[in-house]
Design an enzyme around this catalytic site. Structure first.
Site, short mmCIF file in Angstrom:
data_model
loop_
_atom_site.label_atom_id
_atom_site.label_comp_id
_atom_site.label_asym_id
_atom_site.label_seq_id
_atom_site.Cartn_x
_atom_site.Cartn_y
_atom_site.Cartn_z
CG ASP A 57 22.56 -5.43 -26.35
OD1 ASP A 57 23.48 -5.23 -25.55
OD2 ASP A 57 22.44 -6.47 -27.03
CG HIS A 265 1.99 13.76 -10.20
ND1 HIS A 265 3.22 14.21 -9.81
CD2 HIS A 265 1.30 14.87 -10.58
CE1 HIS A 265 3.28 15.53 -9.93
NE2 HIS A 265 2.11 15.95 -10.39
CG ASP A 282 -1.55 17.41 -15.53
OD1 ASP A 282 -0.94 18.04 -16.41
OD2 ASP A 282 -1.32 17.55 -14.30
CG ASP A 293 1.89 21.12 -16.67
OD1 ASP A 293 1.07 20.20 -16.82
OD2 ASP A 293 2.39 21.40 -15.55
CG HIS A 372 -2.05 20.14 -6.37
ND1 HIS A 372 -2.15 21.29 -7.10
CD2 HIS A 372 -3.16 19.41 -6.66
CE1 HIS A 372 -3.25 21.25 -7.82
NE2 HIS A 372 -3.90 20.13 -7.55
CG HIS A 376 4.79 24.15 -12.06
ND1 HIS A 376 5.16 23.97 -13.38
CD2 HIS A 376 3.68 23.40 -11.90
CE1 HIS A 376 4.31 23.14 -13.97
NE2 HIS A 376 3.38 22.78 -13.10
CG HIS A 383 7.14 20.55 -11.78
ND1 HIS A 383 6.88 19.77 -10.69
CD2 HIS A 383 5.97 20.63 -12.45
CE1 HIS A 383 5.60 19.39 -10.71
NE2 HIS A 383 5.03 19.90 -11.76
CD GLU A 400 -0.47 22.73 -11.81
OE1 GLU A 400 -0.98 21.59 -11.86
OE2 GLU A 400 0.71 22.95 -12.10
CE1 TYR A 404 -7.07 16.73 -8.40
CE2 TYR A 404 -6.48 18.23 -6.61
CZ TYR A 404 -6.40 17.87 -7.94
OH TYR A 404 -5.66 18.63 -8.80
NE ARG A 425 -3.62 18.55 -12.12
CZ ARG A 425 -3.71 17.29 -11.70
NH1 ARG A 425 -4.32 17.00 -10.55
NH2 ARG A 425 -3.20 16.30 -12.40
CD GLU A 427 -1.00 22.27 -15.21
OE1 GLU A 427 -1.32 21.09 -15.45
OE2 GLU A 427 0.11 22.59 -14.75
N1 GLY Z 1 1.79 17.81 -14.82
C1 GLY Z 1 2.25 18.00 -13.51
C2 GLY Z 1 1.81 19.30 -13.01
O1 GLY Z 1 0.77 19.78 -13.37
O2 GLY Z 1 2.48 19.95 -12.27
MN MN Z 2 0.05 19.45 -15.27
MN MN Z 3 1.62 21.79 -13.66
#
Ligand code: GLY
Ligand code: MN
Ligand code: MN
Length: 462
Positions: A57, A265, A282, A293, A372, A376, A383, A400, A404, A425, A427
């Protein structure tokens, strides 16, 4: 009640009704703008997100579909918005309308279990739609409308030939077989250019989401220490989110320490952090349905080692170059191009990449370490939708870059051991303006000095 208090309450009621009116106008304005773009012989259908069953449920937490929300501000499931520039005849009201919202009717029994429903009667006033009808009348109406439609704009999931058809595709197939062979197109074509440019109201919500996220980063920096679990840092962060009225994280929080800092991720967040680890955080609070983000990477013990500094400062330099390139009129890929160059230059300086800059950019060897994208859009979705056209004022994009070096990557590419298990990273969320890029997430410490200073403070949360 004193006279003064009575006036004050009346004043508050007035202010809140004006605010409600304004938000109704906001969504009505978006529908109007979209109606102009649809084309007289065409029609658009937007469905509320379905409820996803978790087990028995229990359902997954509900979140409205972003396109649907953008056009209605309505957060309930079981609803469909139909937009028809030519007009649809609504029998109950004896009039032609350009928009109908089909929604769940009131149901006192179901509402005891599932909570309040707006209901058909109140929808017109609350949401400002021209007509509202019970959801079970949708197919009936469609039969009447679709026969005269050239193109139907409707969101469909990706079709795989060996899988059963989605509900939308079943619907399209049935309608085409029985009614008329209309063309199907994605509403994204019309809506994405609108969602991509943020209004002042959207900017305010995004700034609030970003401010909450930056506070969470500051608190995480104060709380972090060796021996703590990744999920405990996540708890500090999401406590700050909720405390400030964020409905939920805009995406699963990524707290990756040590080897996990190299998993892009990663969101398992179960590892115990150790002295000497880098921790990638992140995260993004969602506020009023808009999500931030922002990523910060910190040394868990509060001081960067020499090797960590070296990698960190390359990423920071790349990010600064990327942000500087986020100018009105620049191609969407300009920040990425600037950031990649700096990453390559830095990795050559450390001896991790060999040869000259241009060759390394062209042969893509740097992708072993920076695999990556750099930017975005953000908005209702983390995104967010994008046309990838050149940058315009009131777009908000992330910048960002990252480096790595997992143990496996380190071995494969002969990287000195001191750099293994370092993932960095950085960002930020950047508003494009005529005056140049504006960092909206400057509230989260970003330089080595600022991070070490914040980490030297003690936490009152954990
Ligand atoms: N949090 C995912 C990205 O940075 O795109
Ligand atoms: Mn991010
Ligand atoms: Mn991002």
């Amino acid at each position: 009640m004193t006279k003064g208090l009575r006036w004050f309450i009346l004043f508050l009621l007035f202010v809140s009704s004006v605010a409600a009116q304004n938000s109704t106008e906001l969504y009505r304005g978006r529908r109007k703008a979209l109606l102009k773009k649809i084309g007289r012989n065409n029609m658009a259908i937007f469905k509320a997100a379905p409820v996803a069953r978790r087990n028995g449920d229990v359902d997954y937490e509900y979140r409205q579909d972003s396109d649907f929300y953008y056009l209605t501000g309505f957060e309930e499931p079981g609803a469909i918005l139909v937009l028809s520039p030519r007009g649809i005849y609504v029998r109950d009201e004896s009039k032609f309308v350009k928009e109908i919202l089909f929604l769940r009717p009131r149901d006192p029994h179901m509402e005891i279990w599932q909570g309040y429903r707006l209901g058909v009667e109140r929808a017109k006033e609350k949401l400002g739609v021209q007509a509202a009808l019970p959801i079970d009348r949708f197919e009936d109406y469609l039969t009447a409308i679709l026969g005269r439609v050239d193109t139907l704009y409707i969101k469909t999931s990706r079709v795989k030939l060996d899988e059963p058809l989605s509900k939308e595709m079943e619907f399209i197939k049935r309608a085409r077989e029985r009614l008329y062979d209309f063309t199907v197109a994605s509403p994204g074509k019309l809506l994405t250019p609108m969602r991509e440019i943020k209004s002042e109201a959207e900017l305010a919500l995004l700034q609030k989401a970003i401010d909450i996220t930056c506070e969470a980063h500051r608190e995480a920096m104060k709380a972090a220490r060796p021996g703590m679990f990744e999920y405990q840092l996540e708890a500090v962060i999401e406590y700050v989110f909720k405390k400030n009225g964020s409905e939920r994280p805009g995406f699963p929080s990524i707290i990756g320490s040590g080897p996990n800092s190299c998993i892009l991720h990663y969101n398992t967040n179960r590892r115990r952090m150790q002295k000497g680890d880098m921790v990638v955080m992140d995260i993004g609070a969602e506020y009023g349905m808009y999500t931030a983000d922002v990523t910060r990477t910190i040394p868990v013990n509060g001081k960067f080692s020499k090797a960590q500094r070296e990698i960190y400062n390359i990423v920071l330099e790349a990010q600064n170059a990327g942000i500087a390139a986020a100018k009105v009129g620049a191609p969407f890929g300009a920040p990425a191009q600037a950031a990649v160059r700096k990453v390559v230059e830095g990795l050559i300086r450390l001896g991790i990449l060999k040869g000259d800059v241009q060759t390394n950019i062209q042969n893509g060897r740097y992708r072993a370490f920076f695999m990556h994208g750099t930017s975005h859009h953000i908005g209702l979705d983390v995104h967010d939708v994008s046309t990838y056209r050149p940058l315009k004022p009131n777009m908000i994009i992330t910048v960002e870059p990252g480096i790595y070096i997992s143990e496996a990557t380190g071995r494969e590419h002969g990287v000195p051991k001191k750099y293994w298990n370092i993932g960095v990273r950085i960002e930020d969320d950047v508003l494009i303006t005529e005056e140049g890029p504006k960092i909206l997430s400057a509230g989260a410490p970003r330089t080595i000095e600022a991070i070490e200073k914040m980490m030297s403070k003690s936490s009152t949360i954990f």
